[in-house]
Every structure is written in C-alpha cells, then in structure tokens.
Write a protein that holds these residues in place. Structure first.
Motif, short mmCIF file in Angstrom:
data_model
loop_
_atom_site.label_atom_id
_atom_site.label_comp_id
_atom_site.label_asym_id
_atom_site.label_seq_id
_atom_site.Cartn_x
_atom_site.Cartn_y
_atom_site.Cartn_z
N VAL A 256 0.84 -1.21 0.00
CA VAL A 256 0.00 0.00 0.00
C VAL A 256 0.87 1.26 0.00
CG1 VAL A 256 -1.93 -1.15 1.16
CG2 VAL A 256 -0.16 0.02 2.53
N SER A 257 0.24 2.37 -0.28
CA SER A 257 0.93 3.66 -0.26
C SER A 257 1.58 3.89 1.10
CB SER A 257 -0.10 4.76 -0.55
OG SER A 257 0.52 6.01 -0.54
N GLY A 258 2.84 4.26 1.11
CA GLY A 258 3.55 4.54 2.35
C GLY A 258 4.24 3.33 2.95
N ALA A 259 4.11 2.16 2.33
CA ALA A 259 4.73 0.94 2.90
C ALA A 259 6.25 0.99 2.81
CB ALA A 259 4.20 -0.29 2.17
N GLY A 260 6.76 1.81 1.88
CA GLY A 260 8.22 1.90 1.73
C GLY A 260 8.71 1.31 0.40
N LYS A 261 7.80 1.15 -0.55
CA LYS A 261 8.15 0.53 -1.84
C LYS A 261 9.28 1.27 -2.56
CE LYS A 261 4.01 1.17 -3.50
NZ LYS A 261 3.33 1.82 -2.37
N THR A 262 9.13 2.59 -2.65
CA THR A 262 10.12 3.38 -3.38
C THR A 262 11.48 3.28 -2.70
OG1 THR A 262 8.36 4.89 -4.02
CG2 THR A 262 10.63 5.69 -4.27
N THR A 263 11.47 3.40 -1.39
CA THR A 263 12.71 3.35 -0.62
C THR A 263 13.42 2.01 -0.83
OG1 THR A 263 11.65 4.77 1.02
CG2 THR A 263 13.63 3.57 1.74
N ARG B 188 3.97 6.98 8.72
CA ARG B 188 4.92 7.38 7.67
C ARG B 188 4.27 8.33 6.69
NH1 ARG B 188 7.75 1.60 6.42
NH2 ARG B 188 8.70 1.42 8.47
N ARG C 58 5.31 12.07 5.49
CA ARG C 58 5.85 12.24 4.14
C ARG C 58 5.36 13.55 3.53
NH1 ARG C 58 4.97 7.80 -0.63
NH2 ARG C 58 2.83 8.57 -0.57
N VAL D 200 7.26 -4.33 7.11
CA VAL D 200 7.56 -2.91 6.90
C VAL D 200 8.25 -2.25 8.09
CG1 VAL D 200 5.64 -2.42 5.32
CG2 VAL D 200 5.28 -2.20 7.77
N LEU E 167 10.81 -3.16 9.66
CA LEU E 167 12.28 -3.26 9.62
C LEU E 167 12.89 -2.00 9.02
CD1 LEU E 167 12.61 -6.93 8.32
CD2 LEU E 167 13.05 -6.13 10.65
N ALA E 168 14.16 -1.80 9.28
CA ALA E 168 14.87 -0.65 8.70
C ALA E 168 15.05 -0.88 7.19
CB ALA E 168 16.24 -0.50 9.35
N PRO E 169 15.13 0.20 6.42
CA PRO E 169 15.28 0.03 4.97
C PRO E 169 16.45 -0.87 4.59
CG PRO E 169 14.83 2.33 5.48
CD PRO E 169 14.98 1.61 6.79
N LEU F 117 15.56 -4.44 5.01
CA LEU F 117 14.60 -4.89 3.98
C LEU F 117 15.30 -5.14 2.65
CD1 LEU F 117 11.69 -2.47 4.93
CD2 LEU F 117 11.63 -4.97 5.06
#
Ligand SMILES: Nc1ncnc2c1ncn2[C@@H]1O[C@H](COP(=O)(O)OP(=O)(O)O)[C@@H](O)[C@H]1O
Ligand SMILES: O=C(O)[C@H](O)[C@@H](O)[C@H](O)[C@H](O)COP(=O)(O)O
Length: 189
Positions: free
Chosen positions: A19-26, A123, A127, A158, A160-162, A165
């Motif tokens: 979902v939006s904000g889950a961290g996909k882009t990161t 998050r 943002r 989600v 976890l730290a980037p 992941l």
C-alpha cells in the motif's frame, strides 16, 4: 521463446508491492543500488487524470488501473528485451493486477512490504511533497489482496529498517550482490 536476447544472461525483474507509504520506493531504490537492477517508479506511469483523481482524494479503480498496469508490463518487457534487469516500486494491490505484470514471457518476482497499518499511517503523515493523500490509505488497505501461496511472493515486515529490507530482498530473491563501481550486472552494455 523467453523474451531474452539470444545468448544474453537471463534478466531479473522485481516488483516491490504494498500500500501507499509501505516503503516501496525506498526499498526498490535500495535494491537497485545494491544489485544494479534498473529502477522505475510506477507512480510515474500514471496518467495526469489518475494523478488528479488521487490528489483530489478519490481512489483509483480497476478501470483506471488497467491501462497503467499494461504500460508498466510493457516497460518491463522492453527492458528485458534490451537485456536489462529491473526493479519497480508498484502497489500491485490485487492478484489480477499482479497477473497483468506477470503476463509477459519474463519471470517477475514480487516482494510485499506488509505490516501494521499504524506504522504506515505514521509514515504517510510525515511524508511531504507527494500527491497521494494519507486519507487514501484506508482504501488501499481495503483493496489489498495479499499474495496467495501459489504466487510465491516474498513477504517482508515494513517495520524493519530500509537496509534490512533491502538485504532480505536481495538474499531472498537471490539477486546479485553489490555492484563494483563502473560495472553493470544486468547484462546491459
Ligand atoms: N523501512 C522504513 N523505515 C522507516 N521509514 C521508512 C521506511 N521505508 C520508507 N520509509 C519512509 O516512509 C515514507 C514512505 O516511504 P515510500 O518509500 O515513499 O513508500 P511508498 O513508495 O510505498 O509509498 C517515506 O517518507 C520514507 O522515507
Ligand atoms: O494503485 C493505486 O491506487 C496507486 O498506484 C497507488 O497504489 C499508489 O500508491 C499511488 O500512486 C501513490 O503512490 P505511493 O504508493 O508511492 O504512495
């Protein structure tokens, strides 16, 4: 036919979903940096009408998502034909959406960033500079169809730290390790 260049190393194609904000882009950017896969942001494939709709707080539906998903599938197929591996940040909320992304001859692996709604909500509240209003999170959560067992999706928490992941995705999918400076690992010249 595999869609690969004859004699070329097989390419890898990864979609970081959620979902939006889950961290996909990161996370997708991190995978790109770690493994040399060409990154793309699915948000950038949306039509101006889709963006305006989301910006005004109206969720997309199947009708507004199909052309978007087909364009993304075409982008994956084109990069694969060039011998390039890819990693996309793309919500891919429903199985039928993931099936569109898988419809080509190339194998596409999914990583689902899943976890507590409150973590994601916090998050999104922080943002800045994104057209997607935090209010649409509820609709995204309602639309989300977690992967069925036969989809073999790598599910990561989600919270976890980037860095953790990215490392889990690279290991879990068997992607190439860190790219030496000046070298490509996707077979592209
Ligand atoms: N694993 C993480 N831990 C903490 N904050 C994160 C993490 N992943 C992303 N963020 C932050 O959360 C926000 C949403 O991340 P983003 O990558 O834009 O998500 P998405 O692409 O799924 O909408 C951004 O401000 C980002 O910096
Ligand atoms: O299918 C959709 O409804 C959209 O693709 C949506 O899922 C996406 O999340 C937005 O474009 C916001 O972008 P972020 O996911 O990067 O917040």
């Amino acid at each position: 036919m595999t869609g690969e260049r004859r004699g070329a190393r097989p390419t890898r194609h990864v979609v970081v979903m959620g979902v939006s904000g889950a961290g996909k882009t990161t996370v997708a950017r991190g995978i790109s940096a770690a493994s040399g896969l060409t990154f793309a942001e699915a948000d950038e494939f949306h039509s101006p009408e889709n963006v305006a709709r989301m910006r005004s707080g109206v969720p997309l539906d199947d009708t507004t998502r199909w052309p978007w998903l087909r364009d993304i599938a075409a982008w994956i197929a084109e990069r694969g034909a060039e011998g390039r591996s890819t990693v996309l940040a793309c919500s891919a909320l429903k199985r039928s959406y993931r099936d569109v992304l898988r419809q080509g001859p190339l194998r596409v692996d999914f990583v689902h960033l899943d976890g507590p709604a409150e973590v994601i909500r916090a998050r999104l509240a922080r943002r800045q500079g994104h057209y997607m209003p935090a209010s649409l999170l509820e609709s995204q959560l309602a639309t989300l169809e977690p992967a069925a067992p036969d989809e073999s999706v790598l599910v990561l928490d989600v919270s976890l730290a980037p860095e953790a992941l990215v490392a889990a995705a690279v290991k879990g999918l068997g992607l190439p390790g860190p790219v030496p400076v000046g070298e490509h690992q996707d077979g592209a010249s």
